[in-house]
Design a protein around this motif. Structure first.
Motif, PDB file in Angstrom:
ATOM      1  N   LYS A   1       3.933  -2.013   4.719  1.00 55.08           N
ATOM      2  CA  LYS A   1       5.199  -2.891   4.884  1.00 55.08           C
ATOM      3  C   LYS A   1       5.888  -3.042   3.336  1.00 55.08           C
ATOM      4  O   LYS A   1       6.739  -3.027   3.127  1.00 55.08           O
ATOM      5  CB  LYS A   1       4.608  -4.379   5.317  1.00 55.08           C
ATOM      6  CG  LYS A   1       4.467  -4.293   6.728  1.00 55.08           C
ATOM      7  CD  LYS A   1       4.087  -5.745   7.263  1.00 55.08           C
ATOM      8  CE  LYS A   1       2.732  -6.241   6.686  1.00 55.08           C
ATOM      9  NZ  LYS A   1       1.483  -5.475   6.865  1.00 55.08           N
ATOM     10  N   SER A   2       4.630  -3.469   2.278  1.00 53.15           N
ATOM     11  CA  SER A   2       5.265  -3.640   1.045  1.00 53.15           C
ATOM     12  C   SER A   2       5.914  -2.326   0.379  1.00 53.15           C
ATOM     13  O   SER A   2       6.773  -2.615  -0.109  1.00 53.15           O
ATOM     14  CB  SER A   2       3.956  -4.221   0.199  1.00 53.15           C
ATOM     15  OG  SER A   2       3.160  -5.190   0.858  1.00 53.15           O
TER      16      SER A   2
ATOM     17  N   SER B   1      -0.871  -3.020  -2.493  1.00 52.13           N
ATOM     18  CA  SER B   1      -2.287  -2.752  -2.877  1.00 52.13           C
ATOM     19  C   SER B   1      -3.173  -2.302  -1.873  1.00 52.13           C
ATOM     20  O   SER B   1      -2.663  -2.422  -0.478  1.00 52.13           O
ATOM     21  CB  SER B   1      -2.929  -4.243  -3.392  1.00 52.13           C
ATOM     22  OG  SER B   1      -3.737  -4.698  -2.548  1.00 52.13           O
TER      23      SER B   1
ATOM     24  N   LYS C   1       4.245   6.126   7.143  1.00 54.72           N
ATOM     25  CA  LYS C   1       3.252   7.220   6.575  1.00 54.72           C
ATOM     26  C   LYS C   1       3.385   8.291   7.332  1.00 54.72           C
ATOM     27  O   LYS C   1       2.572   9.188   7.511  1.00 54.72           O
ATOM     28  CB  LYS C   1       1.891   6.542   6.613  1.00 54.72           C
ATOM     29  CG  LYS C   1       1.581   5.178   5.956  1.00 54.72           C
ATOM     30  CD  LYS C   1       0.216   5.000   5.693  1.00 54.72           C
ATOM     31  CE  LYS C   1      -0.015   3.456   5.450  1.00 54.72           C
ATOM     32  NZ  LYS C   1      -1.243   3.123   5.302  1.00 54.72           N
TER      33      LYS C   1
HETATM   34  P1  GDP Z   1       0.807  -3.519   3.937  1.00 54.83           P
HETATM   35  O1  GDP Z   1      -0.252  -4.051   3.839  1.00 54.83           O
HETATM   36  O2  GDP Z   1       1.694  -3.392   5.364  1.00 54.83           O
HETATM   37  O3  GDP Z   1       1.945  -4.362   2.874  1.00 54.83           O
HETATM   38  O4  GDP Z   1       0.904  -2.100   3.329  1.00 54.83           O
HETATM   39  P2  GDP Z   1       1.114  -1.572   1.911  1.00 54.83           P
HETATM   40  O5  GDP Z   1       2.485  -1.348   1.777  1.00 54.83           O
HETATM   41  O6  GDP Z   1       0.297  -2.246   0.891  1.00 54.83           O
HETATM   42  O7  GDP Z   1       0.349  -0.202   1.946  1.00 54.83           O
HETATM   43  C1  GDP Z   1      -0.938  -0.059   1.986  1.00 54.83           C
HETATM   44  C2  GDP Z   1      -1.577   1.327   1.719  1.00 54.83           C
HETATM   45  O8  GDP Z   1      -0.801   2.656   2.504  1.00 54.83           O
HETATM   46  C3  GDP Z   1      -1.355   1.575   0.314  1.00 54.83           C
HETATM   47  O9  GDP Z   1      -2.292   2.317  -0.429  1.00 54.83           O
HETATM   48  C4  GDP Z   1       0.039   2.607   0.108  1.00 54.83           C
HETATM   49  O10 GDP Z   1       0.048   3.279  -0.839  1.00 54.83           O
HETATM   50  C5  GDP Z   1      -0.158   3.474   1.328  1.00 54.83           C
HETATM   51  N1  GDP Z   1       1.216   3.856   2.117  1.00 54.83           N
HETATM   52  C6  GDP Z   1       2.272   2.900   2.249  1.00 54.83           C
HETATM   53  N2  GDP Z   1       3.373   3.711   2.532  1.00 54.83           N
HETATM   54  C7  GDP Z   1       2.634   5.149   2.621  1.00 54.83           C
HETATM   55  C8  GDP Z   1       3.342   6.192   2.877  1.00 54.83           C
HETATM   56  O11 GDP Z   1       4.679   6.392   3.367  1.00 54.83           O
HETATM   57  N3  GDP Z   1       2.536   7.334   2.892  1.00 54.83           N
HETATM   58  C9  GDP Z   1       1.150   7.229   2.410  1.00 54.83           C
HETATM   59  N4  GDP Z   1       0.529   8.393   2.324  1.00 54.83           N
HETATM   60  N5  GDP Z   1       0.710   6.377   2.035  1.00 54.83           N
HETATM   61  C10 GDP Z   1       1.230   5.142   1.999  1.00 54.83           C
END
Ligand code: GDP
Length: 435
Positions: A232-233, A248, A328
């Motif tokens: 999300k972030s 993170s 992703k």
């Molecule tokens: P949230 O908890 O939903 O806000 O998720 P984050 O945005 O913090 O992302 C969680 C993890 O997934 C982090 O390590 C990011 O770097 C990774 N991540 C986020 N988007 C992508 C993407 O498009 N591709 C890949 N391979 N990793 C991603």
């Protein structure tokens, strides 16, 4: 000596700048300019003058000065503008001199517009339009604010109010007639009730607008939802192209909501990153999740994010307001159907933004909204309720007249013709100083 204080305020932003504009309104403007600029300059044009402290005679600046005698001014009073050099010391010196001048004091936020309303130069909806214009961040918001400033809502409500007053006059006439003892003949005429019903239907129709105007002011709210680590972030950052949310690897980092306001094709869109949805022992995180659910319930659109490398999860709570988005995409083992993005490679981001913009355009980008605030809506709804009682046919002309009076009053509140002071306090709490 007049008792109305003369107000001054910086009208341009704070900080060092090429030019700083100070604005003044009130009866002391003329004498003050005479003292400050060695004589009142010709009205309604900019004159270059040396400004001197009226107390000490010290030179404060060489500045462009405008003398704007009332009543054809923004506030309806005598006004003046000082276009100073924008240095902090220049401005501080002039402000000190103004504050020391008899009858002069610093203005509070919105004070100029407040005087404009109280002096009948603007009605309350037009004053709100000015506030919205200053706050407008996108083209659609600017257009809506300008329409309101132009008096579109004011004129419509005034026309409705005139019709309600007309009905009230009819009902009062019947009351006067019955006072004269001829009660038997004193029925309320059917035409009056028909007119009241037509007015009610028109206002009720205007209220059925899906709150488009308010939503355009506030922004089309898009909530990014999904399990912790769904991305999300990262997606919020990628979409807004700003570093707004903390990314993170630790699940549960986004404890509170982070909002980013964007301009999508002229429409205001608020992207909200939320706490991940999961069971938790952490009280702060649990609070974040509670707020997430509340925000999702009131969102215009929810993006339900499902990572390509995670097992599928349960479907959305409210399908018509939800877009399922696979995140992703770069980790997907096989091609994925539907909206699919990778914040890492940038794949699918433009398609997702197009999809959000299309939704926003369909919901808040359509026909011009008349009602732009909850305040208008509440007053108009009260008017409709009063007219409902009139149309339902109260048994006594006195009651019909009283309900019509309430309807007229509710319409008057929209333009600030009733209870204006209280509404001004509320409106100007959010205004800029110098406006
Ligand atoms: P949230 O908890 O939903 O806000 O998720 P984050 O945005 O913090 O992302 C969680 C993890 O997934 C982090 O390590 C990011 O770097 C990774 N991540 C986020 N988007 C992508 C993407 O498009 N591709 C890949 N391979 N990793 C991603």
């Amino acid at each position: 000596m007049e008792s109305t204080p003369t107000l001054f305020a910086p009208a341009s932003g704070f900080g060092r700048a090429a030019i700083a504009v100070l604005r003044l309104t009130g009866p002391a403007c003329g004498p003050l300019l005479a003292a400050l600029a060695s004589g009142c300059p010709p009205p309604r044009r900019l004159s270059l003058r040396t400004l001197r402290d009226p107390g000490s005679g010290e030179i404060l600046d060489r500045a462009l000065v405008a003398w704007l005698p009332g009543p054809a001014t923004y506030t309806g009073e005598d006004m003046a503008e000082l276009h100073l050099h924008g240095g902090l010391a220049v401005r501080a010196g002039v402000i000190r001199a103004l504050a020391a001048f008899p009858g002069c004091r610093a203005a509070e936020p919105g004070a100029f517009t407040r005087r404009a309303v109280l002096n009948g130069r603007l009605d309350l909806t037009e004053a709100e339009g000015i506030g919205d214009l200053i706050d407008a961040e996108t083209e659609a918001q600017r257009r809506q604010a300008l329409r309101q400033l132009d008096g579109t809502l004011a004129r419509q409500v005034a026309a409705w109010r005139a019709r309600a007053i007309d009905c009230l006059a009819g009902a009062e006439a019947v009351l006067d007639f019955s006072d004269e003892g001829d009660v038997d003949d004193a029925g309320l005429d059917g035409a009056l009730l028909t007119r009241a019903a037509a007015l009610r239907d028109e206002i009720a129709a205007a209220l059925r607008d899906d709150r488009r105007g308010e939503r355009l002011r506030e922004g089309f709210c898009v909530v990014l939802a999904g399990a912790p680590n769904a991305g999300k972030s990262t997606l919020l950052n990628a979409l807004s192209r700003r570093d707004a949310a903390i990314v993170s690897d630790l699940p549960g980092t986004t404890r509170d909501m982070i909002e980013v306001r964007c301009d999508l094709g002229g429409l205001p869109v608020v992207l909200v990153d939320t706490a991940g949805l999961r069971e938790t022992e952490d009280r702060i995180e649990a609070e974040g999740i509670r707020r997430t659910r509340a925000r999702m319930a009131s969102a215009d659109l929810v993006l339900r994010l499902i990572p390509a490398d995670a097992p599928a999860v349960a479907g959305p709570d409210c399908p018509e307001r939800t877009l399922a988005v696979t995140t992703k995409a770069d980790l997907a083992a096989k091609p994925v159907a539907g909206l699919c993005v990778s914040a890492l490679s940038g794949e699918g981001l433009d398609r997702l933004l197009d999809a959000i913009e299309a939704r926003a355009r369909a919901e808040i980008g359509g026909a011009d909204a008349l009602i732009t605030r909850e305040r208008h809506r509440a007053a108009l709804a009260r008017c409709v309720a009063s007219l409902d009682r009139v149309v339902a046919g109260a048994p006594l002309p006195e009651l019909v007249a009283e309900d019509l009076r309430l309807a007229v009053r509710a319409l008057g509140e929209v333009g600030g013709h009733v209870g204006v002071e209280e509404m001004l306090d509320r409106l100007f709490a959010g205004f800029c100083i110098g406006k």
